[in-house]
Structure formats: structure tokens, C-alpha cells
Scaffold this motif. Structure first.
Motif, PDB file in Angstrom:
ATOM      1  N   ALA A   1       0.829  -1.202   0.000  1.00 46.91           N
ATOM      2  CA  ALA A   1       0.000   0.000   0.000  1.00 46.91           C
ATOM      3  C   ALA A   1       0.863   1.251   0.000  1.00 46.91           C
ATOM      4  CB  ALA A   1      -0.932   0.000   1.211  1.00 46.91           C
ATOM      5  N   ALA A   2       1.937   1.242   0.792  1.00 49.86           N
ATOM      6  CA  ALA A   2       2.823   2.403   0.847  1.00 49.86           C
ATOM      7  C   ALA A   2       3.499   2.630  -0.499  1.00 49.86           C
ATOM      8  CB  ALA A   2       3.864   2.212   1.944  1.00 49.86           C
ATOM      9  N   ARG A   3       3.903   1.558  -1.145  1.00 49.87           N
ATOM     10  CA  ARG A   3       4.548   1.701  -2.454  1.00 49.87           C
ATOM     11  C   ARG A   3       3.571   2.250  -3.481  1.00 49.87           C
ATOM     12  NH1 ARG A   3       5.322  -1.502  -7.060  1.00 49.87           N
ATOM     13  NH2 ARG A   3       7.226  -0.895  -8.181  1.00 49.87           N
TER      14      ARG A   3
ATOM     15  N   THR B   1       1.039   7.226  -6.429  1.00 54.89           N
ATOM     16  CA  THR B   1      -0.263   7.831  -6.696  1.00 54.89           C
ATOM     17  C   THR B   1      -0.612   9.002  -5.784  1.00 54.89           C
ATOM     18  OG1 THR B   1      -1.381   6.251  -5.231  1.00 54.89           O
ATOM     19  CG2 THR B   1      -1.187   5.643  -7.553  1.00 54.89           C
ATOM     20  N   SER B   2       0.325   9.444  -4.966  1.00 56.46           N
ATOM     21  CA  SER B   2       0.050  10.557  -4.063  1.00 56.46           C
ATOM     22  C   SER B   2       1.334  11.332  -3.849  1.00 56.46           C
ATOM     23  CB  SER B   2      -0.509  10.058  -2.726  1.00 56.46           C
ATOM     24  OG  SER B   2       0.516   9.477  -1.925  1.00 56.46           O
ATOM     25  N   PHE B   3       1.282  12.306  -2.965  1.00 55.43           N
ATOM     26  CA  PHE B   3       2.482  13.065  -2.620  1.00 55.43           C
ATOM     27  C   PHE B   3       3.138  12.521  -1.362  1.00 55.43           C
ATOM     28  CE2 PHE B   3       0.483  15.805  -5.659  1.00 55.43           C
ATOM     29  CZ  PHE B   3       1.559  16.358  -6.344  1.00 55.43           C
ATOM     30  N   GLY B   4       2.891  11.244  -1.093  1.00 56.39           N
ATOM     31  CA  GLY B   4       3.536  10.571   0.016  1.00 56.39           C
ATOM     32  C   GLY B   4       2.534   9.853   0.891  1.00 56.39           C
ATOM     33  N   PRO B   5       2.826   8.615   1.288  1.00 53.11           N
ATOM     34  CA  PRO B   5       1.913   7.853   2.140  1.00 53.11           C
ATOM     35  C   PRO B   5       1.878   8.405   3.561  1.00 53.11           C
ATOM     36  CG  PRO B   5       3.940   6.623   1.768  1.00 53.11           C
ATOM     37  CD  PRO B   5       4.023   7.834   0.908  1.00 53.11           C
TER      38      PRO B   5
END
Length: 650
Positions: free
Chosen positions: A152-154, A159-163
């Protein structure tokens, strides 16, 4: 006697035999027969799958072995329990069964397993018909598990600006495809307009206020994936606040966020008519040329070279097409550039309320509206576009623009040229030819005959086996250098930095972050040229490795990143603060279990793929720091943030 009669009179034997059944023929039940229904299996158990993924489908055959047609009333999926959602899964079903199944015939029912949440699922395929008994069933069972926190973190790094802890848990619950759907359905959070006159925080120039709006949105907004794709698009469709004022940049970034999940043809038109792009590449107020003159070619050239088709013809896998001498084949000519330049004349600012302009130039600074056209200032001659599409004479500016963009959009280069760059920004600097080819094929046709469908393209990029291979195998090669902006946002979000100013948004306090990004040559929305902060074709010197972000990497930037890491862990980011004390959640772990601390940080920042020797070295070092959990925590974070392994988004 009966035997004697049929032997003596063979015609009677023929009459007594059953009539043959031909497909499509009418069947007469002359004997009062009945259908007999049966299913080829009594139960199906699907292999365990991860939430948001699908199991291979399985097939059940429905037989009618009776002496009459089987009238099928329904084929339904039933089930019990909170996890069962009729009509929406988890067991999607299709069949080729007719409403009446002839005697002696069969049909198939195909069922899959597509769970939305983790847990055990129990259901059944139930066929209702006129047989005895009137229902036949096949039991269905399946188990769904959550994806790992590391996977999920990867995924969130892509897909985001950081988990964050919260978003990792959310992706685990939704699964990857579920998380994508949720983000596709999340509306864009628009950047606010910069007031005129400018706020005191940016009284000298408006671009710092625009930067503050953007930093706040990408750090705190719910529309993380939309903004991440918009950021990638902004590094393809480059504009810059070095030319465009801040009040023009915020509407431009809003266009990219709004269009991120639409169609590439929509992006092409909306950006073309954006006043920010019009100012930046001189299409705004480009007048029809006089005798012996040529129209401004700046936008038409970059539209072809950088935004759509590229300089050279490509194969579907992104590799160059060459002539018999091995030379690249050019995609367009100078005549194509001039034809487009003439097609794009006559556009200026709309009126202040968004209505069509009546004068040229129309200097209203109506940044929130598309440019409008004044026909009297448009070149009315015929134009040849890309050597194939002829735009007739005496067309309106709108007709010429639409015809030009259609011709470019349908050029076969657009798919591989654009898709490779999107892969580079989201997943991997150096994707395989096969990866590019698979995504470019989706660009050409999303499966429903639609070209340029951004949702389909982005899904293909992120769910491709090459993109997901490293979720569970850290030895898989791939990824890209974490460019400065993504480095900053990843740490701020992962550690939970917050503004020190309670009115940070109103006070444009996020602008201070631009100084740190600027030190690393990536101040937001302020590229030094139309070729972005780094070109997509950059190759690391003395190698053959295409790695665009390394265009910003040098001996000075390495030292500056180390300095930034030190400022981050020692809470010296201007206008922001973070709790890394002994009583913070991470501080508590640091006090009692150095190994668990490193593992927790490695999951957040390195997807739990920290090399074993690196983990051992960090654990051993921070264990020597006693009686000071906060210092132990800060040192552990610094050693991760300063490591080359962290700088690569694997």
C-alpha cells in the motif's frame, strides 16, 4: 407380435423411432416428457485473492437431459453475510443460456471472484426453471485478504504526494483497484484565485502566493492522485511563473487537475486555450500574418515537439522508426509548424465575465476563462496539418483549432510519446518496450473504442505487471529518482509536519517550502524553460540509462539534500513543525525497541524494502544512543532520508 410387426414391416419400425432434433427446429413433446436439469459441479472454491483483485473465472455447465425444453426463469447469485453485495460482486456472473434450453442441450455459466473487502465469502449460483426440483445450485466460496502495508505504501508513493499511516490503512481496506476508483471519484480541490491587489505576503510578485496555494493542496487535499497526475502533466505541458503571473498559474493548475481523468484530447484543447499557456508560448494575441510575414510559431512548435507527437516517428513501444540508413524519421516539418501557427491566430483574452471578445488584443487578464477568438484577426487561408489534413479556407478560428487538434490527437505517435512520459513520472524512469506498448495500446483503444481515455491509461500504467512486480519482490529493477518536490512532500506527510501559523492558508504560509525546493532547482511552477526542470530523454552520463530526474542530480544537489534532511529531522523547516519528541508515537517506539523503530520508518519511507545490511547498520548505530529517545529517533530518520536507497522510489 410387436417384434414380428416391426421386422416384417420396416416402415412401422421407422415410424416408431424418435424423430431427430435439429438446432433451431420446433420440438413437439408428443409423449408428455419433462426436462431434467443438472449442473456440472456442486461447489466452487476460489483461491484466496487480495482485496481489489480478481480471481480467474470458473465455468459451470447447465445440462438438460430430459425429454422436453428447460424453461429458465432466472440465474442468480445469492449469498448471506455482511460481505455479500448482490449485483455488485463478489461473484460476478455471465452466461450464454437461452430462456429455453432444448432437450439434450447445455449452456455455460461463468463466475468470478472480485471481493471489495477482506474476509470469507459464501454464496451460490441458483438456477430456477421448470424442472423437478425447480432449482439447481452450486455453492461458491472465496477468501479475500488485505494487501500488505508495504505494498500500500509503495502504491501511494506512485499515486500521491507521500503515504501516511491513514492512507496506507485506507488502501489496504479498499485494495489497489478500489483505491483508484475512490480517487477517480474524488472531485478536484481548486486552487483559489490570487486577489487583486495582491496580499501583503506577495505584494512584490504574486507567484509565491500561487505556490502556497499549490503546496497546501498537494499536502493536505483529499484529491491526492488527481493532483499527482496533474503534477505529471504540468511537467509535460510546461508553463512557468517566470513568465506567467501567479494569478495565471493557479487557474492553469486547476485545468490540469480538472482534466486529469478526462481524455487527452480534452487536455489538449483546454491547455491550448489557457491564457497561461497563451502568454507563455505566445499564442495569446498572435495576429494573422501580413504579406511576407509568418505567424508566431512558438506554441505550434512546442505543441508538436513536446506535448503530443515528439520530433521523430515512434513504434507502438516507443522506440524510434528509422529509414534505410538507420536515421530517425521526422514526425513533422517546418511547413507543419507554419500551418499550425496560422491555424492558431486570432485568440486573445476573453472579456472579464468570460464572454467572447470583440477587440484584438483584449487585455482583460481574464485568467479564469479560456481565450476567445476574434475572426478578423484570424488567418483565413487553407492550411495543411501534419502533411495530411487540409483545413479549408475561410474557416472560423474555432473550426481551425478543432481540426488541427483532431489531426494531432489521432497521430499514432501520441500514445507511445505521452504514455512513456506518464510512466516515467509515476512509476519508472526506464520502462520496458513491452510496458510502453501495453499502455499505448490502451491509449489507442480503452476497450470501448475510445482513444485517449485518461482513466484507462492511468489504470493501465499503475496496474501493469511491471508496475506492481516490486510490491512483493524488492529485487525487481525499476523506479525513479525522487525529485525534490516529491522528496519534500513525502517527508512532510510521512512524519506529520503541520504549519505553525493557525491561519496558514489565509496567510500563504506554505510558500516558505518553495525556498527548499528552489535550492534543489525545482521551485514549483517555475521551470527555467519549456523543457521542464529535467528532460524526459536525459541519460545518466557514461551510461545508457534513461533517468530524467537525474538531470537535477549533481555534487551540489547531493550536499543540499543532506542539509535539507538535517533541517527536517531537527525541526528547522520555516513555518512548519513536527513532533519527534520522546513522548511522540515514534519516540515511544524509539525508547523501547530500536529494531521496531527502523522497521516502522522503513515501511513508511521505503515500503519495508530496506536492504538487510542497511537495517542492521542503522539499528546498531541508534542502539548506542541511550537515555535520549528523541535523539535516537532523529538519527534514525536522518540515516534513512540521507540514504541513496531512499532517494529512489522503487
Amino acid at each position: 407380435m410387436a417384434t414380428l410387426m416391426t421386422t416384417a414391416f420396416p416402415c412401422l419400425q421407422a415410424l416408431a423411432a424418435p424423430l431427430p432434433i435439429h438446432p433451431g427446429s420446433i420440438q413437439y413433446d408428443v409423449t408428455g416428457g419433462s426436462p431434467i436439469a443438472s449442473l456440472s459441479a456442486s461447489s466452487i472454491t476460489f483461491a484466496s485473492v487480495i482485496v481489489g483483485t480478481s480471481s480467474p473465472t470458473q465455468t459451470v455447465t447447465l445440462h438438460n437431459t430430459g425429454t422436453a425444453g428447460l424453461n429458465i426463469s432466472s440465474i442468480a447469485i445469492t449469498g448471506t453475510g455482511a460481505l455479500f453485495a448482490p449485483g455488485a460482486g463478489p461473484f460476478p456472473e455471465t452466461s450464454n443460456c437461452p430462456s429455453t434450453l432444448p432437450m439434450g442441450d447445455s449452456c455455460t455459466i461463468t463466475v468470478g471472484f472480485n471481493p471489495a473487502v477482506a474476509g470469507g465469502y459464501v454464496g451460490a449460483i441458483t438456477v430456477t426453471d421448470n424442472a423437478s426440483p425447480p432449482t439447481q445450485s452450486v455453492a461458491l466460496r472465496g477468501t479475500a485478504t488485505l494487501i500488505t502495508a508495504a505494498a500500500a505504501a509503495r502504491f501511494l508513493d506512485q499515486t500521491s504526494f507521500g503515504p501516511t499511516t491513514a492512507t496506507i490503512a485506507q488502501v489496504q481496506q479498499l485494495g489497489l483497484t478500489g483505491a483508484l476508483k475512490q480517487q477517480f471519484n474524488t472531485a478536484a480541490i481548486p486552487l483559489s484565485d490570487i486577489p487583486i491587489p495582491y496580499p501583503t505576503q506577495c505584494s512584490g510578485a504574486s507567484y509565491p502566493c500561487a505556490e502556497s496555494e499549490w503546496w497546501q493542496t498537494i499536502l493536505t487535499g483529499r484529491d491526492q492522485f488527481r493532483q499527482r497526475v496533474a503534477f505529471a502533466l504540468s511537467e509535460i505541458w510546461v508553463t512557468s511563473s517566470a513568465t506567467v503571473p501567479g494569478e495565471g498559474m493557479t487557474p492553469y493548475m486547476n485545468i490540469l487537475a480538472k482534466d486529469a481523468f478526462t481524455n487527452y484530447r480534452t487536455i489538449m484543447e483546454d491547455v491550448t486555450l489557457s491564457p497561461a499557456m497563451g502568454i507563455y508560448l505566445n499564442m495569446l494575441n498572435s495576429n494573422k500574418p501580413g504579406n511576407g510575414q509568418i505567424a508566431n510559431e512558438n506554441y505550434s512548435r512546442e505543441l508538436l515537439q513536446l506535448f503530443t507527437v515528439g520530433l521523430d516517428l515512434l513504434n507502438p513501444d516507443g522506440t524510434l522508426q528509422t529509414d534505410g540508413s538507420g536515421n530517425p524519421k521526422p514526425t513533422f516539418t517546418e511547413a507543419d509548424v507554419q500551418g499550425l501557427a496560422r491555424a492558431f491566430t486570432g485568440w486573445t483574452f476573453s472579456n472579464a465575465n468570460g464572454t467572447a471578445p470583440t477587440k484584438f488584443p483584449n487585455n482583460t487578464n481574464a485568467w479564469d476563462y479560456p481565450m476567445g477568438a476574434v475572426a478578423a484577426n484570424h488567418d483565413m487561408g487553407a492550411k495543411l496539418i501534419l502533411g495530411k489534413t487540409m483545413l479549408p479556407a475561410v474557416q472560423s478560428p474555432q473550426q481551425d483549432l478543432a481540426g488541427s487538434l483532431d489531426a494531432i490527437f489521432n497521430h499514432p505517435n501520441v500514445g507511445p510519446f505521452v504514455c512513456k512520459q506518464l510512466i516515467q513520472h509515476l512509476v519508472s524512469s526506464n520502462p520496458s518496450r513491452a510496458y510502453v506498448s501495453r499502455v499505448a495500446a490502451v491509449f489507442a483503444n480503452d476497450g470501448n473504442g475510445v482513444r485517449g481515455d485518461m482513466k484507462a491509461v492511468i489504470t493501465a500504467i499503475l496496474m501493469d505487471p511491471e508496475a506492481r512486480a516490486a510490491d512483493s519482490d524488492p529485487t525487481v529493477e525499476g523506479g525513479h529518482l525522487r525529485e525534490p518536490i516529491l522528496y519534500i512532500t513525502d517527508v512532510l506527510r510521512g512524519l506529520g509536519f503541520t504549519p505553525t501559523d493557525p491561519n496558514a492558508a489565509a496567510d500563504y504560509a506554505y510558500a516558505s517550502l518553495s525556498n527548499y525546493a528552489g535550492n534543489l532547482s525545482e521551485r514549483p511552477m517555475r521551470s527555467g524553460s519549456v523543457f521542464n526542470f529535467f528532460p524526459p530523454s536525459y541519460v545518466i552520463p557514461n551510461t545508457q540509462l534513461n533517468a530524467p530526474e537525474f538531470g537535477l542530480e549533481n555534487s551540489a544537489s547531493v550536499i543540499l539534500r543532506l542539509s535539507l534532511a538535517d533541517s527536517l529531522v531537527n525541526n528547522r523547516i520555516s513555518g512548519f513543525t513536527v513532533n519527534l519528541s520522546a513522548t511522540s508515537p515514534l519516540g515511544v517506539i524509539a525508547a523501547s525497541n530500536p529494531g521496531q523503530l527502523v522497521d516502522t520508518l522503513a515501511m513508511m519511507f521505503m515500503h519495508s524494502q530496506m536492504p538487510a545490511n542497511m537495517r542492521t547498520a542503522i539499528v546498531n548505530h541508534i542502539t548506542t544512543i541511550t537515555n535520549n529517545p528523541a535523539e535516537r529517533l532523529r538519527v534514525a530518520i536522518y540515516l534513512i532520508l540521507s540514504a541513496s536507497q531512499y532517494k529512489i522510489i522503487h
